[in-house]
Each structure stands twice: as structure tokens, then as C-alpha cells.
Enzyme design. Structure first.
Site, PDB file in Angstrom:
ATOM      1  N   SER A 160       0.842  -1.202   0.000  1.00  0.00           N
ATOM      2  CA  SER A 160       0.000   0.000   0.000  1.00  0.00           C
ATOM      3  C   SER A 160       0.871   1.245   0.000  1.00  0.00           C
ATOM      4  CB  SER A 160      -0.923   0.019   1.229  1.00  0.00           C
ATOM      5  OG  SER A 160      -0.191   0.330   2.402  1.00  0.00           O
TER       6      SER A 160
ATOM      7  N   SER B 107       0.817   3.887   2.080  1.00  0.00           N
ATOM      8  CA  SER B 107       0.767   4.671   3.315  1.00  0.00           C
ATOM      9  C   SER B 107       2.119   5.234   3.735  1.00  0.00           C
ATOM     10  CB  SER B 107       0.197   3.826   4.460  1.00  0.00           C
ATOM     11  OG  SER B 107       1.094   2.801   4.838  1.00  0.00           O
TER      12      SER B 107
ATOM     13  N   LYS C 116       5.036   1.186   9.600  1.00  0.00           N
ATOM     14  CA  LYS C 116       4.846   2.620   9.828  1.00  0.00           C
ATOM     15  C   LYS C 116       6.107   3.178  10.481  1.00  0.00           C
ATOM     16  CE  LYS C 116       0.401   2.267   8.722  1.00  0.00           C
ATOM     17  NZ  LYS C 116      -0.164   2.820   7.473  1.00  0.00           N
TER      18      LYS C 116
ATOM     19  N   SER D  49      -3.102   7.234   5.316  1.00  0.00           N
ATOM     20  CA  SER D  49      -2.498   6.242   6.188  1.00  0.00           C
ATOM     21  C   SER D  49      -3.423   5.942   7.360  1.00  0.00           C
ATOM     22  CB  SER D  49      -1.140   6.737   6.714  1.00  0.00           C
ATOM     23  OG  SER D  49      -0.619   5.849   7.676  1.00  0.00           O
TER      24      SER D  49
END
Length: 250
Positions: free
Chosen positions: A43, A45, A106, A196
Site C-alpha cells: 500500500s 501509506s 509505519k 495512512s
């Protein structure tokens, strides 16, 4: 040469092949469990730091080991052994607290006890705005349409700098309440701030327990445009992002 001798030789060769394969599997398992594990980015994010189609190695030893470090995550013990604390700005793979069968990646923004808040799109840590400066727009044309996105360079209190994207003004998470990070937990955010799902969404991610951390992202070893697959070798000459190979994750 007798048939019996030839048969024994064939059996010996087969047994040796099995031993080599087993030894290789054990070595691979040890490396994956205790040293490095590969992950891919599905993804956007973490754009611009990580792109969809990046493949990277995560160091398993950076923060010590939990039962999540092992294949299939057997609940053989709780807590961490050889624990080392993450720092502001580390890019971390962790198990989602709401569903520990899912891996997320993250950036560590808040340590235990930190107070985190977004105010008009500016990150605040412990009541102080994090310095950020406008840099050149992030440009992408991978879908055939050139897109320019505002890009800022943030510098955390410990001096770690990285780029973030600002897709929209007054985005949904540009203004938040104050989040106080509980003991033994961390606050994670994606660099693509308006795209995100991270610790700002308490109902989906929230605060991440130390035990859920898998490892620290270290280096991109392969990267391919998100309209191609890694196994499509014939497309590599124009689909692989050659400039991203062996790029350190910062």
C-alpha cells in the site's frame, strides 16, 4: 559394477541431497527468525519513503524477540528477550493490535509517555510543533498521469529527518485530539499523512504494544512498479525501479 553397488550409490546420493536440502532450510529458518526477514509493500501509506512494489529486509534483532518473531507466531512465551527500545523515526514492521495475523509498516512517532497531536497538518510532540520545511513536490507518473503532491521534510526531536506527503489541505487527520502514549506502547504514523490508517485511528490501529514489534526496516533489495509483478521477469528492464535497489530505509 554390480547392480547392488550401483543401487547403494544412488541411495547414498539421494540421502546426501536430502541432507543438503534440510540443512539449507534450517539455515534459512534461522536467518528469517533471528536476523532478517523479507517484506513487500502492498500500500501507499509510507510514500515517499516506501513505494508500492518495494521489497525490503527487516532486521529481527533490532528490538529483541517475541513469539511474533517465529514462523506462525506460536504462543511459546510472552514479552521480549534481548529487548532494545525503538527510537523516534524508526520505520518498523509490527503486528496489528486489532488483528495480529496482519503485518503493518509505519514510522515510530511517539514513545511511551509522549503526547502526540496533529494541528493544522503539523505534527506536535509533547506540546511542541515538529519543524518541517517545504521541499520539492513529490511527482509520480506510474499510472500514466503525472501527479504533483506537496512534500515536507520533518525533523524529530532526536534529529531524524524524513519526507512526508500532504495530499489535501484540512485532511481528516490534520487536526486530532491529544494522544498520550501508554507505558509499553508506541505511536505509529505513515509518511503519506492523508492516506495512512495508523495510530491516529484508535478503532483500527491505536497504540502498538512493544511485544507486537517485528523488526526495523533496513534496506530495499528489490522494487518494481505497482502495475507489474516481481515474477514477470520479462518486464524487468522497464518495470524495475533500478534506482531504488539497495537503498537504505531512513
Amino acid at each position: 559394477m554390480s547392480v547392488e553397488t550401483e543401487s547403494k550409490r544412488n541411495e547414498g546420493g539421494f540421502a546426501e541431497t536430502i541432507r543438503v536440502v534440510v540443512q539449507a532450510l534450517i539455515i534459512a529458518l534461522v536467518i528469517r527468525t533471528f536476523l532478517f526477514q523479507p517484506f513487500n509493500i502492498p500500500s501507499g501509506s509510507m510514500i515517499p519513503t516506501l513505494l508500492v512494489g518495494d521489497y525490503l529486509f527487516v532486521s529481527k534483532y533490532s528490538y529483541g524477540y517475541t513469539h511474533y518473531s517465529f514462523p506462525f507466531s506460536p504462543p511459546v512465551y510472552s514479552g521480549r528477550v534481548f529487548a532494545r527500545d525503538p527510537q523516534h523515526g524508526d520505520v518498523v514492521v509490527f503486528r496489528l493490535p486489532k488483528d495480529d495475523s496482519i503485518d503493518y509498516i509505519k514510522r515510530v512517532i511517539g514513545l511511551p509517555g509522549d503526547k502526540i497531536q496533529m494541528i493544522d497538518g503539523v505534527l506536535n510532540i509533547n506540546g511542541q510543533p515538529v519543524p518541517r520545511e517545504r521541499v520539492d513536490d513529490f511527482i509520480t507518473d506510474e499510472d500514466g498521469v503525472v501527479e504533483r503532491v506537496k512534500q515536507y521534510r520533518e525533523t524529530l526531536p532526536n534529529g531524524v529527518s524524513y519526507d512526508t506527503l500532504d495530499l489535501t489541505d484540512n485532511g481528516f487527520y490534520d487536526n486530532t485530539p491529544v494522544y498520550t502514549v501508554p507505558p509499553g506502547h508506541y505511536f505509529m504514523m505513515g509518511d503519506n499523512r492523508d492516506n495512512s490508517t495508523d495510530s491516529r485511528v484508535l478503532s483500527q490501529v491505536g497504540y502498538v504494544p512493544f511485544e507486537n514489534l517485528i523488526g526495523k526496516a533496513q534496506i530495499i533489495f528489490f522494487s518494481i512498479r505497482d502495475d507489474a509483478h516481481a515474477w514477470e521477469v520479462w518486464r524487468w528492464p522497464w518495470a524495475v525501479r533500478w534506482e531504488r535497489l539497495f537503498k537504505l530505509v531512513r
